[in-house]
Design a protein around this motif. Structure first.
Motif, PDB file in Angstrom:
ATOM      1  N   ALA A 186       7.954  -5.704  -5.641  1.00 45.29           N
ATOM      2  CA  ALA A 186       7.726  -7.073  -5.147  1.00 45.29           C
ATOM      3  C   ALA A 186       7.299  -7.999  -6.281  1.00 45.29           C
ATOM      4  O   ALA A 186       6.337  -7.718  -6.992  1.00 45.29           O
ATOM      5  CB  ALA A 186       6.624  -7.036  -4.082  1.00 45.29           C
ATOM      6  N   ILE A 187       7.991  -9.118  -6.407  1.00 42.38           N
ATOM      7  CA  ILE A 187       7.678 -10.078  -7.485  1.00 42.38           C
ATOM      8  C   ILE A 187       6.287 -10.694  -7.291  1.00 42.38           C
ATOM      9  O   ILE A 187       5.593 -10.969  -8.239  1.00 42.38           O
ATOM     10  CB  ILE A 187       8.768 -11.169  -7.573  1.00 42.38           C
ATOM     11  N   ARG A 217       8.079 -16.154   1.363  1.00 39.93           N
ATOM     12  CA  ARG A 217       9.392 -15.587   1.035  1.00 39.93           C
ATOM     13  C   ARG A 217       9.561 -15.427  -0.468  1.00 39.93           C
ATOM     14  O   ARG A 217      10.114 -14.436  -0.931  1.00 39.93           O
ATOM     15  CB  ARG A 217      10.511 -16.504   1.559  1.00 39.93           C
ATOM     16  N   GLN A 218       9.109 -16.419  -1.230  1.00 39.28           N
ATOM     17  CA  GLN A 218       9.329 -16.328  -2.681  1.00 39.28           C
ATOM     18  C   GLN A 218       8.558 -15.155  -3.295  1.00 39.28           C
ATOM     19  O   GLN A 218       8.954 -14.622  -4.321  1.00 39.28           O
ATOM     20  CB  GLN A 218       8.984 -17.644  -3.399  1.00 39.28           C
ATOM     21  N   CYS A 219       7.475 -14.750  -2.630  1.00 34.93           N
ATOM     22  CA  CYS A 219       6.704 -13.591  -3.098  1.00 34.93           C
ATOM     23  C   CYS A 219       7.380 -12.277  -2.703  1.00 34.93           C
ATOM     24  O   CYS A 219       7.031 -11.209  -3.203  1.00 34.93           O
ATOM     25  CB  CYS A 219       5.293 -13.611  -2.505  1.00 34.93           C
ATOM     26  N   SER A 220       8.334 -12.342  -1.773  1.00 36.37           N
ATOM     27  CA  SER A 220       8.959 -11.138  -1.199  1.00 36.37           C
ATOM     28  C   SER A 220      10.285 -10.780  -1.853  1.00 36.37           C
ATOM     29  O   SER A 220      11.009  -9.920  -1.349  1.00 36.37           O
ATOM     30  CB  SER A 220       9.172 -11.332   0.309  1.00 36.37           C
ATOM     31  N   ALA A 255      11.593  -6.239   4.910  1.00 33.14           N
ATOM     32  CA  ALA A 255      10.418  -5.451   5.305  1.00 33.14           C
ATOM     33  C   ALA A 255       9.152  -6.034   4.674  1.00 33.14           C
ATOM     34  O   ALA A 255       8.112  -6.183   5.333  1.00 33.14           O
ATOM     35  CB  ALA A 255      10.596  -3.997   4.888  1.00 33.14           C
ATOM     36  N   LEU A 256       9.250  -6.389   3.402  1.00 33.51           N
ATOM     37  CA  LEU A 256       8.091  -6.965   2.720  1.00 33.51           C
ATOM     38  C   LEU A 256       7.749  -8.341   3.291  1.00 33.51           C
ATOM     39  O   LEU A 256       6.583  -8.654   3.562  1.00 33.51           O
ATOM     40  CB  LEU A 256       8.381  -7.066   1.212  1.00 33.51           C
ATOM     41  N   ASN A 257       8.777  -9.156   3.486  1.00 30.88           N
ATOM     42  CA  ASN A 257       8.532 -10.502   3.997  1.00 30.88           C
ATOM     43  C   ASN A 257       7.856 -10.444   5.376  1.00 30.88           C
ATOM     44  O   ASN A 257       6.893 -11.180   5.637  1.00 30.88           O
ATOM     45  CB  ASN A 257       9.853 -11.275   4.057  1.00 30.88           C
ATOM     46  N   THR A 258       8.325  -9.542   6.224  1.00 26.92           N
ATOM     47  CA  THR A 258       7.719  -9.399   7.552  1.00 26.92           C
ATOM     48  C   THR A 258       6.259  -8.960   7.408  1.00 26.92           C
ATOM     49  O   THR A 258       5.359  -9.472   8.091  1.00 26.92           O
ATOM     50  CB  THR A 258       8.502  -8.356   8.387  1.00 26.92           C
ATOM     51  N   SER A 259       6.028  -8.027   6.491  1.00 21.48           N
ATOM     52  CA  SER A 259       4.674  -7.524   6.267  1.00 21.48           C
ATOM     53  C   SER A 259       3.749  -8.667   5.810  1.00 21.48           C
ATOM     54  O   SER A 259       2.611  -8.793   6.288  1.00 21.48           O
ATOM     55  CB  SER A 259       4.737  -6.421   5.201  1.00 21.48           C
ATOM     56  N   GLU A 260       4.256  -9.518   4.921  1.00 24.48           N
ATOM     57  CA  GLU A 260       3.422 -10.627   4.413  1.00 24.48           C
ATOM     58  C   GLU A 260       3.244 -11.734   5.450  1.00 24.48           C
ATOM     59  O   GLU A 260       2.150 -12.267   5.624  1.00 24.48           O
ATOM     60  CB  GLU A 260       4.055 -11.237   3.159  1.00 24.48           C
ATOM     61  N   GLN A 261       4.369 -12.074   6.118  1.00 22.61           N
ATOM     62  CA  GLN A 261       4.297 -13.206   7.067  1.00 22.61           C
ATOM     63  C   GLN A 261       3.343 -12.887   8.217  1.00 22.61           C
ATOM     64  O   GLN A 261       2.729 -13.792   8.781  1.00 22.61           O
ATOM     65  CB  GLN A 261       5.695 -13.532   7.640  1.00 22.61           C
ATOM     66  N   ALA A 266       0.828  -1.209   0.000  1.00 18.32           N
ATOM     67  CA  ALA A 266       0.000   0.000   0.000  1.00 18.32           C
ATOM     68  C   ALA A 266       0.863   1.261   0.000  1.00 18.32           C
ATOM     69  O   ALA A 266       0.421   2.330  -0.433  1.00 18.32           O
ATOM     70  CB  ALA A 266      -0.920  -0.018   1.216  1.00 18.32           C
ATOM     71  N   GLU A 267       2.108   1.120   0.481  1.00 20.54           N
ATOM     72  CA  GLU A 267       2.997   2.288   0.635  1.00 20.54           C
ATOM     73  C   GLU A 267       3.836   2.578  -0.607  1.00 20.54           C
ATOM     74  O   GLU A 267       4.560   3.572  -0.655  1.00 20.54           O
ATOM     75  CB  GLU A 267       3.957   2.057   1.816  1.00 20.54           C
ATOM     76  N   VAL A 268       3.820   1.711  -1.597  1.00 19.24           N
ATOM     77  CA  VAL A 268       4.644   1.932  -2.802  1.00 19.24           C
ATOM     78  C   VAL A 268       4.014   3.080  -3.607  1.00 19.24           C
ATOM     79  O   VAL A 268       2.796   3.094  -3.803  1.00 19.24           O
ATOM     80  CB  VAL A 268       4.706   0.644  -3.666  1.00 19.24           C
ATOM     81  N   PRO A 269       4.823   4.071  -4.057  1.00 12.16           N
ATOM     82  CA  PRO A 269       4.233   5.201  -4.799  1.00 12.16           C
ATOM     83  C   PRO A 269       3.438   4.724  -6.018  1.00 12.16           C
ATOM     84  O   PRO A 269       3.946   3.987  -6.864  1.00 12.16           O
ATOM     85  CB  PRO A 269       5.468   6.011  -5.229  1.00 12.16           C
ATOM     86  N   SER A 270       2.179   5.173  -6.084  1.00 12.55           N
ATOM     87  CA  SER A 270       1.255   4.657  -7.105  1.00 12.55           C
ATOM     88  C   SER A 270       1.569   5.151  -8.505  1.00 12.55           C
ATOM     89  O   SER A 270       1.105   4.582  -9.489  1.00 12.55           O
ATOM     90  CB  SER A 270      -0.174   5.069  -6.767  1.00 12.55           C
ATOM     91  N   ASP A 271       2.354   6.239  -8.599  1.00 11.16           N
ATOM     92  CA  ASP A 271       2.578   6.806  -9.938  1.00 11.16           C
ATOM     93  C   ASP A 271       3.790   6.213 -10.658  1.00 11.16           C
ATOM     94  O   ASP A 271       4.104   6.598 -11.781  1.00 11.16           O
ATOM     95  CB  ASP A 271       2.714   8.334  -9.853  1.00 11.16           C
TER      96      ASP A 271
END
Ligand code: GLN
Length: 316
Positions: free
Chosen positions: A69-70, A200-203, A162-168, A40-45
């Motif tokens: 993020a893949i 993890r593979q998604c992160s 940071a992403l992995n923690t957010s997803e996990q 949600a925090e990634v700049p949308s533009d």
């Protein structure tokens, strides 16, 4: 303009990529995924477009070096790894090769099919595919997958902590899917280990250029055109591309086949990939997604390049 070898001259591809970027910027609408707080925090533009050819050239426009993020696009590369390890027949019988006709995180699809995921490119099928990676423990499983992703990209890729923690810390729905698979006998290791590695593979973080190169390895019959490494055997590439055609864009896979006519894959990080077999790969990136979970601008960019270069597989 195509040359006699079926490849395109560099000027034509470069112009198509620039035009696609401009066309994508003109498209409004969509929203960043927010069920994973990091996204949600990634700049949308942000908006990037890249093409990587089967003979090792890269063309890019916009934010094509920004790392994102893949997510679900990772499913393609773990599928490639597992197809190599256990063979395409086993993948088809254990996971499946048909569209579900339901959203990527559907529990109903599993219930309707007696726990068989149907496709390795939806969450259930991808978690099952992770569980099929031959490995002694969780770290060995993860390291095989990350090495596989890196071989496709031609450089060492990395997970975002940071992403992995957010997803996990938010993947409760996927936990339910993992346990449902396990209860049906369609998960082949400890459910929470499979889910950990799937998450993890998604992160992993990739740029649009990385994504195009990963796709170019599939376009080049399994050999990374930038490193010369054979990453997947030629006879397995067709099965992976077929899976992408069937389910790569989830419930919009049919629309993508109808309009673009190429095997594709999207992720909720905003990436979209399409493969023109034997020729090139097109990658687009922009965070806002449509209802199906596909990037609005990423789709527009990929469709624009495919049209400009006349790549539709069904065109004859
Ligand atoms: N990590 C995401 C999930 O499991 C990936 C989904 C996607 O990109 N479609 O929900």
């Amino acid at each position: 303009m195509a040359t006699a070898s079926g490849q395109y001259d560099h000027h034509t591809i470069s112009a198509a990529v620039k035009k696609a970027h401009a066309a994508a910027l003109n498209r409004a609408g969509g929203r960043n995924a927010d069920y994973i707080p990091f996204l949600a925090e990634v700049p949308s533009d942000l908006c990037g477009v890249a093409v990587a050819t089967a003979d090792g050239a890269v063309f890019e426009a916009g934010d094509a070096r920004f790392e994102f993020a893949i997510e679900s696009i990772s499913k393609v590369f773990t599928l490639a790894l597992v197809t190599e390890e256990i063979g395409p027949q086993s993948v088809r019988s254990k996971v499946g090769a048909n569209p579900t006709g339901l959203p990527y995180n559907s529990v109903i699809a599993l219930e309707l099919n007696h726990g068989k995921p149907m496709s390795p490119l939806v969450n259930a099928g991808a978690i099952a595919t992770v569980s099929l990676v031959p490995a002694d423990d969780t770290e060995a499983r993860w390291s095989k997958i990350l090495n596989g992703q890196s071989s496709f990209a031609g450089r060492p890729l990395q997970l975002s902590e940071a992403l992995n923690t957010s997803e996990q810390s938010t993947n409760f729905h996927n936990r339910a899917i993992a346990w449902l698979l396990y209860s049906s006998g369609t998960l082949y290791c400890d459910p929470m280990d499979a889910l950990d590695v799937y998450t993890r593979q998604c992160s992993t973080m990739i740029s649009t250029v990385d994504l195009a190169k990963m796709g170019a390895t599939l376009a080049a019959k399994g050999v990374n055109p930038f490193t010369g490494e054979r990453v997947v055997s030629e006879s397995n590439v067709r099965h992976i591309l077929a899976q992408m055609m069937m389910e790569g864009l989830y419930i919009a896979s049919g629309d993508f086949a109808y309009t673009v006519g190429l095997p594709g894959k999207s992720g909720v990080g905003g990436g979209v990939l399409a493969i023109a077999p034997g020729k090139l790969a097109i990658a687009g990136f922009a965070p806002p997604l449509n209802e199906a979970g596909n990037s609005v601008r990423g789709l527009a960019a990929v469709a624009s390049v495919a049209k400009a270069l006349d790549l539709n597989l069904f065109a004859g």
